[in-house]
Design a protein around this motif. Structure first.
Motif, short mmCIF file in Angstrom:
data_model
loop_
_atom_site.label_atom_id
_atom_site.label_comp_id
_atom_site.label_asym_id
_atom_site.label_seq_id
_atom_site.Cartn_x
_atom_site.Cartn_y
_atom_site.Cartn_z
N GLU A 4 1.75 2.38 -3.03
CA GLU A 4 1.05 3.26 -4.10
C GLU A 4 -0.02 4.61 -3.70
OE1 GLU A 4 -2.35 0.82 -4.16
OE2 GLU A 4 -0.83 -0.71 -5.12
N THR A 5 0.62 4.63 -2.03
CA THR A 5 0.09 6.16 -1.67
C THR A 5 0.33 5.43 -0.27
OG1 THR A 5 -1.48 7.62 -1.07
CG2 THR A 5 -2.56 5.15 -1.64
N THR A 6 0.58 7.45 0.38
CA THR A 6 0.58 6.58 1.64
C THR A 6 -0.32 6.01 2.31
OG1 THR A 6 0.85 9.46 1.89
CG2 THR A 6 0.44 8.51 4.28
N PRO A 7 -0.24 4.90 2.97
CA PRO A 7 -0.88 3.66 3.40
C PRO A 7 -2.48 4.62 4.28
CG PRO A 7 0.88 3.61 4.45
CD PRO A 7 1.25 5.03 4.12
N ARG A 47 -8.85 -3.70 3.81
CA ARG A 47 -9.26 -4.17 2.53
C ARG A 47 -8.64 -5.25 1.79
NH1 ARG A 47 -11.14 1.08 2.47
NH2 ARG A 47 -9.84 1.72 0.32
N ARG A 48 -7.48 -4.74 2.10
CA ARG A 48 -6.05 -5.95 1.52
C ARG A 48 -6.28 -6.72 2.23
NH1 ARG A 48 -1.92 -3.81 -1.93
NH2 ARG A 48 -2.56 -1.74 -2.58
N ALA A 78 0.92 -1.20 -0.10
CA ALA A 78 0.03 0.11 -0.30
C ALA A 78 0.63 0.80 -0.26
CB ALA A 78 -0.77 0.15 1.27
N ASP A 79 2.29 0.90 0.37
CA ASP A 79 2.86 2.25 0.80
C ASP A 79 3.06 2.64 -0.73
OD1 ASP A 79 4.28 4.17 2.35
OD2 ASP A 79 6.38 3.13 1.54
N SER A 125 12.60 -2.76 8.84
CA SER A 125 13.36 -1.78 8.73
C SER A 125 14.34 -1.99 7.48
CB SER A 125 14.55 -1.74 10.05
OG SER A 125 14.57 -3.36 10.05
N ASP A 126 14.48 -2.74 6.67
CA ASP A 126 15.19 -3.41 5.35
C ASP A 126 13.82 -3.31 4.20
OD1 ASP A 126 17.50 -5.61 7.47
OD2 ASP A 126 17.43 -3.90 6.67
N LEU A 127 12.22 -2.98 4.47
CA LEU A 127 11.92 -3.05 3.21
C LEU A 127 12.34 -2.10 2.34
CD1 LEU A 127 8.17 -4.29 4.70
CD2 LEU A 127 10.12 -5.46 4.14
N GLY A 128 11.37 -2.33 1.03
CA GLY A 128 11.35 -0.69 0.07
C GLY A 128 12.67 -0.67 -1.01
#
Length: 357
Positions: free
Chosen positions: A255-258, A265-266, A252-253, A354-357
């Motif tokens: 695409e936009t501010t979660p 919903r997800r 979600a992050d 911490s290691d995502l993205g």
């Protein structure tokens, strides 16, 4: 290079392969579709790593319906080049097949659970032996299928690297001999197969694996090794419900501010249920969102030349001043210093995101 968090999981690509084999063999999906990591948003996301237990369960269900030797052949047949991502190309793009399989061993974690499985390469004079050791807790038939498939996969990739079929001089399987050997003879291209071996291995003439690959490109292996490292660094291991939530939040992050409602919903739950589950796992929505923001901001500071104002806008902060306060709170320094030094506080890796993205 390999985080402890990766252990107990395998690449989603490997799980997709197992699911596809089960489908081709007519295994009823109600026996496995509910397993963790098999929701389409996880199974089809190459960043996600599904629980090893999920793949094991699918293999166990499959070998109830078909002999393990036939399953190993089917898996090998379905493993076309690229099926397993960068790991495949580490083998086929190296200067020689031997160098490629050594790279595949070094980066085995990109596909397998290195907590239970290992790929070993041993050179002994005129012969090179590739061993696959599997110590997972699974049924005998499923273990046999996985070991036999692994050897067939290595042989196939080595042949694709050399642009010709490479026939082994010997195959050893840690399995009792099946009633019929036809499928395995076809898989390996030889009748020189021993059973009930201590470990499963496949042996080739050294000359076959040391001959230069006809289409090797100088420097490509270095690029692929870096890509393999990045694959591991950005992977999202799915061990439990909290991992599933964090994968949904990270998605979600992107695409936009979660928002709480969007992530709920997800995950097909109410916002109240989502908050209750987070509380059960000892965390909160605001803590998780802040961890995602921290990971994103750290990444943007280290990998882009975006201004502090631009990073603040992308990360959901009102302005650069708010972002500076957040970075000071997390790391005890300023965004400019963090960007210049490339270092951050060791506690920054304390949480799962911490290691995502």
């Amino acid at each position: 290079m390999v985080s402890h968090a990766h252990q107990g999981t395998t690449s989603s690509a490997l799980t997709r392969l197992s699911v596809n084999a089960a489908r081709l063999l007519g295994i009823p999906p109600h026996g496995y579709a509910h397993l963790l990591g098999l929701a389409p948003e996880h199974l089809n996301d190459d960043l996600c790593r599904t629980p090893a237990a999920t793949g094991i369960r699918i293999a166990e269900l499959t070998t109830v319906h078909t002999p393990w030797s036939e399953l190993s052949v089917l898996l090998a047949q379905q493993s076309s080049i690229g099926t397993l991502g960068v790991w495949d190309y580490l083998i086929t793009s190296a200067p020689t097949p031997l160098e490629g399989i050594r790279d595949a061993s070094a980066y085995f974690a990109t596909v397998a659970d290195t907590g239970t499985d290992t790929l070993q390469v041993t050179e002994d004079g005129e012969h090179i032996t590739i061993s696959h050791v599997n110590q997972a807790d699974l049924t005998y038939e499923a273990a046999c299928a996985i070991r036999a498939y692994a050897l067939g996969l290595y042989q196939r990739r080595l042949g694709e690297a050399a642009q010709r079929r490479i026939v082994p001089v010997h195959v050893a399987l840690a399995a009792e001999a099946p009633r019929r050997h036809d499928a395995l003879t076809e898989l390996y291209g030889t009748r020189s197969i021993d059973f009930e071996a201590p470990d499963s291995s496949i042996t080739f003439l050294a000359g076959d694996l040391k001959t230069p690959n006809p289409h090797a490109q100088p420097g490509l292996s270095t690029v692929l090794r870096r890509h393999a490292e990045q694959t591991l660094a950005t992977a999202i291991p799915l061990h439990n419900w909290l991992d599933l939530f964090r994968a949904a939040l990270a998605s979600a992050d992107d695409e936009t501010t979660p928002t709480l409602s969007a992530v709920a919903r997800r995950m097909a739950v109410s916002t109240r249920t989502l908050q209750r589950r987070l509380d059960e796992h000892g965390t909160t929505w605001s803590d998780e969102v802040e961890t995602v923001r921290r990971a994103r901001i750290t990444r943007l500071l280290h990998t882009t030349d975006l201004s502090i104002d631009a990073i603040a806008a992308r990360s959901g902060y009102a302005d650069a001043r708010a972002l500076r306060r957040a970075v000071q709170r997390w790391y005890g320094t300023t965004p400019a210093t963090l960007r210049r030094t490339g270092h951050h506080h060791p506690d920054s890796a304390a949480t799962g995101l911490s290691d995502l993205g």
